[in-house]
Each structure stands twice: as C-alpha cells, then as structure tokens.
Design an enzyme around this catalytic site. Sequence first.
Site, PDB file in Angstrom:
ATOM      1  CB  THR A  88      22.541  49.487  69.876  1.00 30.70           C
ATOM      2  OG1 THR A  88      23.739  48.751  69.658  1.00 30.70           O
ATOM      3  CG2 THR A  88      22.586  50.157  71.230  1.00 30.70           C
ATOM      4  CD  GLU A 127      17.924  45.411  61.504  1.00 31.46           C
ATOM      5  OE1 GLU A 127      18.414  45.526  60.359  1.00 31.46           O
ATOM      6  OE2 GLU A 127      18.481  45.843  62.531  1.00 31.46           O
ATOM      7  NE  ARG A 151      19.419  53.363  67.406  1.00 28.20           N
ATOM      8  CZ  ARG A 151      20.436  52.742  66.827  1.00 28.20           C
ATOM      9  NH1 ARG A 151      20.727  51.497  67.150  1.00 28.20           N
ATOM     10  NH2 ARG A 151      21.178  53.351  65.928  1.00 28.20           N
ATOM     11  CG  ASN A 164      29.548  50.232  66.490  1.00 31.15           C
ATOM     12  OD1 ASN A 164      30.323  50.845  67.215  1.00 31.15           O
ATOM     13  ND2 ASN A 164      28.337  50.683  66.227  1.00 31.15           N
TER      14      ASN A 164
END
Lengths: 1196, 160
Positions: free
Chosen positions: A31, A64, A114, A1019
């Site tokens: 996210t 990642e 973020r 999630n």
Amino acid sequence: MKRRMITVDGCTACAHVVHAVNELITIYPITPSSPIAEICDAKSAKGEKNIWGTVPAVNEMQSEAGVAGAVHGSLTTGALAATVSASQGLLLIMPDMYKIAGELTPTVFHVTARALACQGLSIFGDHSDVMAARSTGFGMLCSKNVQESMDFSLIAQAATLESRVPFLHFFDGFRTSHEIQKIEELTFDDMRSMIDDDLVLAHRARGLTPDRPAIRGTSQNPDVYFQGRETVNRYYQATPAIVQKAMDKFGGLTGRQYKLFDYSGHPEADRVIAIMGSAGDTVLAVINALNARGEKLGLVQVRLFRPFSVEAFAASLPASVKAIAVLDRTKEPGAIGEPLYLDVRAAIDEAGAKGIQAGKTPPLIVGGRYGLGSKDFTPAMAKAVFDNVRAPEPRNHFTIGITDDVTLSSLPVDESFNIESKGVFRALFFGLGADGTVGANKNTIKIIGSRTDNFAQGYFVYDSKKSGAMTVSHLRFGKETVQNPYLLPKASFIACHNPSFVERIDMLSRAEAGATFLLTTSHSQDKVWDTLPAEVQEHLISKKMKFYIIDAFPLAEELGLGSRINMIMQTAFFAISGVIPKEDAVAFIKTEIEKTYAKKGEAIVAMNYAAVDKALQNIKKVSIPDKVTSTIGMRPPVPHDAPEFVKSVTAPMIAGKGDALPVSAIPPDGTWPTGTTQYEKRNIGVHVPIWEPDICIQCGLCSFVCPHATIRMKAYDSRYLNNAPPGFKSVDAAGKELKGLKFTVQVAPEDCTGCGSCVYVCPAHGKDAQGNKLPDFKAINMRLQEPLRQAGARHYAYFLGLPETDPGRYNVNTVKGSQFAKPLFEYHSACAGCGETPYIKLLTQMFGDRLLIANATGCTSIYGGNLPTTPYTTRADNRGPAWSNSLFEDNAEFGFGMRLTVDKFNSQALELIERFIGNPAYADMGELFEAIRTADQTAQNGIEEQRTRVQKLKSRLAQDPSSDAKHLGSLADYLVRISVWAIGGDGWAYDIGYGGVDHVLASGKNINLLVLDSEVYSNTGGQMSKATPLAAQAQFAAGGKRTPKKSLGMIMATYGNIYVAQAAFGANPAQTVKAFAEAEAYNGPSLVIAYSTCIAQGIDMSKGVEEQKRAVACGHWPLWRFNPALEKEGKSPFIIDSGEPTITFAEYAYHENRYRALRAADPELAAELMKLAEKDVKRRWQYLKHMAKWSPEQEK
Amino acid sequence: MDIYEYAMQMEKDGEIFYRELAEKTADEGTRNILTRLANAEVKHYRLFADMKKHEATQPVDLAYLAEIKNIFVQMRESRTPLPANGRQVVLYRKAQELEKKTRDFYREKAGEVDPSQKAVFLKIADEEQKHFNILESIIDMVSRPQTWLENPEWYHLEEY
C-alpha cells in the site's frame, strides 16, 4: 487521435502509461502502490497490449527484494521493465537500485510515496521512502496531482531511455494515488511520439546475451573502483537537459508545459515556498488568493529532485525574492535539515558562487516539515509558512500542522483562514466501511465528470478498522479545474449513511451556513427531531440548515436488496443537492446502472432501477424548530472511569480529534498501553447474540469461535448471584468438576460485531411442545442490539466483576476448559466473523500470562496494534501478552531475537543464583534457590508456583544493595517460563518471510510460529500468495492460480526436529487446542499452520466454521500433527487427525467467491483448473498417508 | 407427455411454491423476493412452452421426472421450507439451490434417456443453469455489505 477526458485516481492514471510502455512489470503488493500493479495485471489479463503491440507480462514476486532482483535481471538482459512500490518495500529494492543506476540502465520505478515505519507503522503518505533512495543514483521526478501522475510517467520513461539514468517517479501516497480527478488521458500516439524507438532498441542491444557475451557485476579492487564510479558523471550532467527536452516535447504535444522547477505566482515575489508533491497545489491556491489581495508571493514546484540542477533552480526564482521557505514532507532526525532544504541552501550558495543567483543578495532560507503520514496540509498552514518568513525572526527547522509543545518547533496557524472558492460544490459523506458509500460516491464523480462539463474531485478518508469502519468521502465539483488537495474544511451538503454516527461523530461542525443534511434513519419525519443530540440540533438551527431524511435500510429490504443501500443514497444525494438537475441526474444514474449491470442480467438492472425510483419517492424534508429541545447529548468516546491516558489521549483519537493532540501527549518511543479496546464501545452489531440458559449444553463452542472475545463464560459460586442485576442469566454448571457452581454465558453487546458465528456453531436447539427440534431457535440467537443494549451492558459489567473460574476446576487444554480462561485479546477491529482471531484469542487463553508476541505486518498487526485502541490486555495481576511488530519480512527473526533475550536472561539469572548459593548471607535461601532451579513449569500451576518463589527472591534481593542483587532482581522474572510466539499470515510465512521462517525453525530454539493461513494477502486486498490454492482467483491471479499451494508444513516436517501441526478450529476445535498445547510443550521449534477463513475468500463470514469443515472434508486442508517427541518414543511422528475426503474439492470450492468468480467469467477454464485442483488434493492426501505410515519401528 | 411438458409442470410447481410462501409471509421484502421468484418461474414456463412449440420431442417415461417433482413437494410439505426471516441472501441461496437441483436432475437424466432425447434434456438443463447464474449475480450484489471491505489498503477494481 483525440484525447478523452477521464475521471480516475492517480494509480489508474499512472498505470495507463506503465502498462503501455513496458514489456515486463514485476511487483510485490504494498500500500498504496498495489493498485497500479493490480490495474496493470487486469489489463494484461484482458489481453491489452502496450504501444508496441504486445501484452506486458505482470509477475508477482515473493518480496520487494525479489522484485529488485527480477527487475534488475530483466533490465540487464534488455527488456523494458518496471516496478511500483512504496515505504519499506522501496527500501528492500534499494540495494539493487544502486546496481541498476551504476550500470546505467534505463527504467522507471513508480512510487506512491509513503511514510516509513519508525515509531509506528503508517500506511499513509509522505516522502520518507523516496528521500531514503536519493543517493541510489536514480533520477527523481515528482508529480503533484492525478494529471501529472500520468504525464510524468511518460516523461520519465522518455528521459530514462535517452539519459540511461534510471528514474524514480513518485507522487503522494493516497493524496494523489487515491484521489479521483477529471483529467485528459494520453493516447498511445502521444506515447509513441514521446518514446524514441531507437533508444528502446539501443537498450535492448545493450542486454546481456550469449550471442554477444559480456560481463557485468565484476568485483573491483582499489585500483579502479573509484574511477569506475566517476564514469557515470557525464550521464547525470546531461540528464536535466534531457528531462527538460522531454517536458518541452510533451508540452508541444499536449499543451501542458512543465519545467524542472516550475515557478508560479507574482513575477516580483518577495517570499517563495519551494516544495514537492501535491501540497504545491495548496500553496498555489493560497498564493493566488493572497496575491489578489496585494501580496507578492511565489512558489517553486520542484519536479526534478535528482539530478538537482542548480542552474535550473536559480533560473526559476524571481530576482525579487527575499526569503525562501523550503517545505519537506519527510524527517531526517539528527540532520542539519531535511533533504530539499539542504539542497536549496546548497543550490543558492553554489548559484552565488557561479554568479547565476536570482537577486543581488542571497535570500533568507528556512526549512520546515509538514504532512508526515498524510497529515492534511491546508491553506491556513501554507499561509502560516509565508507569515513566518515575514516575521522579524523567522523560525527555521519548524514544523507545520501539529502542536509541538516539547521542542516548540511548530508554527502557529490561523485555522479561520479559508480560501474555498464560491463556485465549487462541496459535499461530505459519512458511511460504514461495507455499505457502498465510497463506491456510490466514486460513481457520482464519474457521472458528473463524464456527463457534464464540471470538473470533479473525490478523496476518501478511512479509518483502519476492518469491522465497523467509518469512511468519509470528500467531494468537490466545479466549472473550473478543482485542485485543492486537502480535506474539506466545510461542506454545503453532508450525508450520514449510518444512523449510529449521529450520537458519536460531530459531523455538522463542518456544515456551512445554509447547508443540507441528509440522514438515513428509522425515525419518522415528525419524530426524528427528538432523537437528535442537542449538539446536532444546535448546528441545524444556528446554521439555518435544510434537513432531509430517508429510511434507506427498510427500502432496500423491501426491494430484496438486503442491506445494500448505496443506490438509494446516491439517488437521494442527486435529488436534493441540486448539483445537477434532478431529471438529468436520474437519467444519468440509470444509464450508468445499465452500463454496469447489463451483463449481469435484466433482473439486476431492474432491482437497481427500482432502488432509484424508491429513493425518489421516500425522501422527506424535516422542518427545523427554532429551539434546541433535545435532552440527550453526544456520547462520550470513553467512559468517565477510564484511565487518565485513555481519557486524555485515546478519547480524542476515537472522536476523530487526534490531529489536535500535542507532541507531549504522544509516547516518545512508540510504546503504548495495552488493553484499551475495552474503553471504545463501538456498538456496531445491529444484531447481537442472546443466551438461552435452559437450552445450553455448556459446550463452550460459542465462546471458542467468537472472533472478538465478546462471548465469555464463567463458573462461580452461587452467592455471587445475590447482587446480580435484574435479568442476569445463570444456570447450574454442568460436569462433575464444576458441580455446585453456577454457570453463565455472557455477551458484550456493545463490543459484539454481530457476525453470528456463535449462533451458527451452537449445537443445542430448542424444542417445541411436541419435542420437535426448532431449527431457528438455539441456545444462542441473534436479536436486535438497540433495545437490549443498556441491560446487556449492565449484565456484562457485572459478569466481568465475577471472580475468574478456579483454574483447578477445569483443564485449559480442552475446548470447554480453554473458554473459562480469560481471553487476553479482545474487542479488536478485525472483520466481523474473522477466521484468524479465534486462534490468537485461544493462544492468549492458554498461555497469555507468559506470552511474548512477534507479529508480522499484515491483518494480524493491524487489528493487533492499530491505534487508537489496543486489544491485547492483562489478567487481574497485570500479566498479559507483550506484543510488537517489526516488519513484514523479518518476523520470524524478530521473534527469534526475543527468544535469544529470554534464554540469555534466564541463563544469566541462573548463573547469578549460583553465585548467591555460595553467599553466606543467603544461606537461609538454599531451599528456595534449589526449588527455583529445578521447578517443573510444564503446567500452569507450576508456573504460578515459580512466580511465587521468584517474588520471594525479589523481595529479599530488594534489601541487598549489591550489584549482583540488582542484576538478579532485574532478571529474576526470566526464571519463570516465557513463551515466544511469532504470528503472521501466509504472505509472511510462505512468501516474504519464508527464508527467516525456515532459518528460525531450523535453529532448534524453543520458538513457536503461528501462521494464520487465509491463502491470500488479506490485509492489502487479496493478492495471491504461495498459499493460494490452485484454481482460486486472487489479485495477480485474475485468471485463477495455475500452480499448487505450497505445503509449508510438509516442508518443515522434513527437518525431523520441528513440531508441525495443521489445524482448522471450525473443523476440529479439540485438535486445535491439542496442537497449541503440544507446540508450546515441545522444547524446540514449532510451527502451527491454522486455516483461516477471510472476507477476501468471498464467503459468508457467519459460516466460516462450515467452510473450514468443507476444506477439511474435501482433503484440501487435512488436519495433522508431526511431533518429533513421538519418534523418540518409537512411534510414528505423523498423526493424521482428519478422515478420508468425503466431498469433492469442487463441492468445497464453489461455496467461495474466489472460485465461483472464475467459473462465472470463464467456465471452461474454471472446470479445467478444478480438475487439476482435485488431482492435486488427492496427490497430497496420498502423500500425507504415505508419510504417516512410516514409524521408527520399521527401521528395526 | 414429453420432456417439455414435464419441465413446464416443474416451473408451474415452482411458481405455486413461491406464491404460497409469499402469501404466508408478513415481511414485505421477503414477499417481494418470493413473488419475483414466482414471476421468474412463469417466464421459464413460457420459455419451455415456446421451445415445445418449435421442437418436436418424444414422450418419455414419467419416472425420470418423479424425483424433481418431489423436490417441490417436499419443500411445500416442509414446515420451514425457506427462511422467512433473517438475511435475504439466504433466501436467494435457497432458491439457487433449487435451480441447481433442477439443473442436475436434467443433466443426470440426459445420460439415462434415449439418445434422441438427450439434447433436449441438456438444453433444459442449460436454461436452469442460466436461472442459477442470474441468482448468483443477485446474491453477489445483495451480499456486498457482508463481503465488501472499504479500507485504505483494499482497492476494488470491480463495482460495489
């Protein structure tokens, strides 16, 4: 080709280009970047091609770090490859970014900027992540709004190919990535014009191939490494001009001309703000408003942050500038200043040295931080920044948007400053997380954006709860472009889509004078006024508001729509807001309905049409009296008897006023008190269970399956009933151990989410007069909460005050016995009916007093540690789970580190005891020391006895001033057994954390891992993991997963010394309890993999238990245990706890949307995959049986 | 009597079944759903009547269809044939189960009847499958409030 106007969010805008100009898109969900990847995946799944006519391949990696390697590999072999990421995900990619840049490899990584997890995790936006990557050698290009997120995706791609410098294109997470705007869509022709095919071919030609062999990634020694590092300089020197050239070309194509540093404002500005990202539009709006009043203000919008062009920056400034305020959306503790501030200072200095400075004297430069973790940056804050640099002594290193009462960094803000323009329609909608309010508003924006010449903006604010969450939709519409990237301070239309908000959310404080309020309520036109709190009445009267009501839920029921009210509320908005003519609006809505649902059938379209018509007929205008008459007030967020911290810090956060908390109120190191969910009475269950003692068989299953610990049971002496409140239910306790006691099952009506799992699992039915079973009347039944709330709350409070059931009268290692133990995990924010949380609750019931939890990031960490309130709590003696979340990828290791501490402290304490044994002053303690050293702590009573001994020891040590006594006193608690559990989902254990899981389990240490396997990344919205079963649909498996699920348990069982269990509490609760008990008892590593039903699977969450039974019955989830201790006893360590499959895999699977969706979309493919899945299940079952047949006896 | 006539009778039985239930229920929403389901059975009846008109078929043994009649008979005789209260989606699911049973019946019997009849049985089964699919779409739509999560970390590509 003519360009279309589209109404989309930043992710969609970015994905449009990413998919079109790449061949390989390799991603990992995080996210707020995941939507870009999901959109690209959906495009490829539909066969959409890029500008060269081929469908890009989208691949999901295990982390990642995996993405970084894969993208590097693709790039070095000549493909056009990209990824998207954010936050700590980007940090995992960074090691490869240095390599990619060092090798001069063109690519663009798109980042939805973020916050980084520091003192706490934040999924929201700031620039901490991208700023951490500023030394990697990637060019950094920042877009500030939705249009730019598309435009700069293309400009970056063009620039990287020409410069060979890889680019990081970023924009603000959520504020831009998730904001919806009406923008102009770039065409493929635009993209072809911008991308030079020769440069693509050149990149491909540089790719490694055995046909033109070369070597990269050499190991370089002191003789040449330094020179090699300097070889790239000329590429970086050329890059700013290349980017500007791309911007100029783009401007020629589209009319949108950008510069590396875009100056806006007064041509003779004396005060200038330099900034990156969306806040630039806020600053610009303030500049336009204040310059119109005679001020001389300017803005430098930084586009290209790396390579930083001193020349371009200096040229952007007007010669008149006297002061520059540099705003950074990041924090670098300990640095002289934040990155942009430092660069601007250096740039001004170098410009002066080069003689290219803007004015004659260098300007004053100050820097400040704003907007961390998506803190809203408002026009009032921008004005405060301008005001600061006009002050006689401007403050440097300031913060804006918070009250820093500790280091006094914050600037004062005049909150009354407002520049909202008059020609803009502003609307706020308060909805529940599942009621479709956000979807309806997105649809509204789409309608207004696409069917009228209005511009539209939509931004959606969510809390992080997964049950009973509130959404606030901020919508603006206007004839001019709407570029206000901040929340609505006031609105002319406010809608409340859930009646429960009226008493707890101060919605109308944001109403403008004369605004309209639309409320869905069950109260009639003439009665509703009296139900409103006085504060609401006051707003309605003093602001001369218009007040409308609609009773949406019964209307939806009447239409057969269940509780789906979105279409009704959307229609009501259009009917009374007047944002566009009602008739047009209705026609547009119906056209959209036709467009959206036609393929699903005439019936669906008709039902939605009916909802529109019904809404139009049932909107009622309520006349507003001229006086406040209400005797009720808004409900306080926490009870008056809550602890001081909860009242002063937690309560404002619950009330949505956390922004006003000063720095001094916040714990400085991220350490928060546990057990605070008990004070947040959310009252979100419309229906709650009610216990029928006469029918109950006292099995404890209702309590066992309750995800939120809102059903409790106790057995207690009958004397405690003497003062029980009226209506408190009890019955004689069943079972010989509890003989003579009373028994109560009590529901917490204000904390229950109303999932109904308890009712579904209850095996006891009522009977009619003839003795026939009543199918709809059980020992526990759902009833409307509202009429029962007050009495229920009294009963629950009384119940909590009853003494805990004597542990000597039950066995905690049984299903029923475990439910007498107080759950130390309660009232959390997981989904109603969550299939994970009953396991965690059980864990705290069995071992909560000695539990140290390492929690992987994911659902478990969000409902486990999501502020404002915390669900882990304590026993009466204040013992309970201690919990922390490190990262997603490192959780097994995090728990391992905890175990090492516990073991070390334990051994140190024992070493110290050895020293004390020889100390004559402690001669009288010999027996105690011996008892402590040899204590049997395998059962709870042994642990409690050890605690008593340790307390005695500590009391004695407290009188001893010696260093050894102090040390032993501080370590003595570690002489009591501590249980370390690492908890997380399948995304952690199967994918990103698998290496750590493997290593930690292989360590031989006494650590326990609990994997809550929902078979998907729950999630972040349901992305595929390696736990996802074959044939199931998930994000990044849009066409159904083609490969089998990993057998994590079987893999780990091959070590031979790891306890492994596969459990499903709904199928066999006793086996789950047994697995937990054995895992805890095993003096070595253990792994419990627990089947967890999840909303992402597309099931009826009230029947999760049934779904677990089916998963086991079809053989998909066999129950088994591998216990190395048995092997030592000469027995087979493998025990299968479930029987031969009795149903087919399809019979299980087609109860779940994740399988049904594929069947609906592509029945043939679904059938083919279902066959493969069936085969796979059978193969696994046979293999399991084969393994279970082996025993050490056979070796003899 | 041919297979279409049996199918028509089935739809008729279904219509009666839903209408009787609709009359018995006090809840308006439930009554509306049941009436809609009854109306859908009328549509299906007309569809099969139309098919019969255009395609000649051979008579078949009644026994093949006895079981399917029994489904409705049993449902009608049951004291609580369908949930009259509670979540509406449960009602839709029950109706869908009936469509599935009907479809499976025709598919199963297609393998038992004379090969000349097989295609017709399968065609009727296909029609029942369509009814099943429509109910699936309705269930998906109506159950959204129970299956949908609006959350900052959840991004929905599909419509609510």
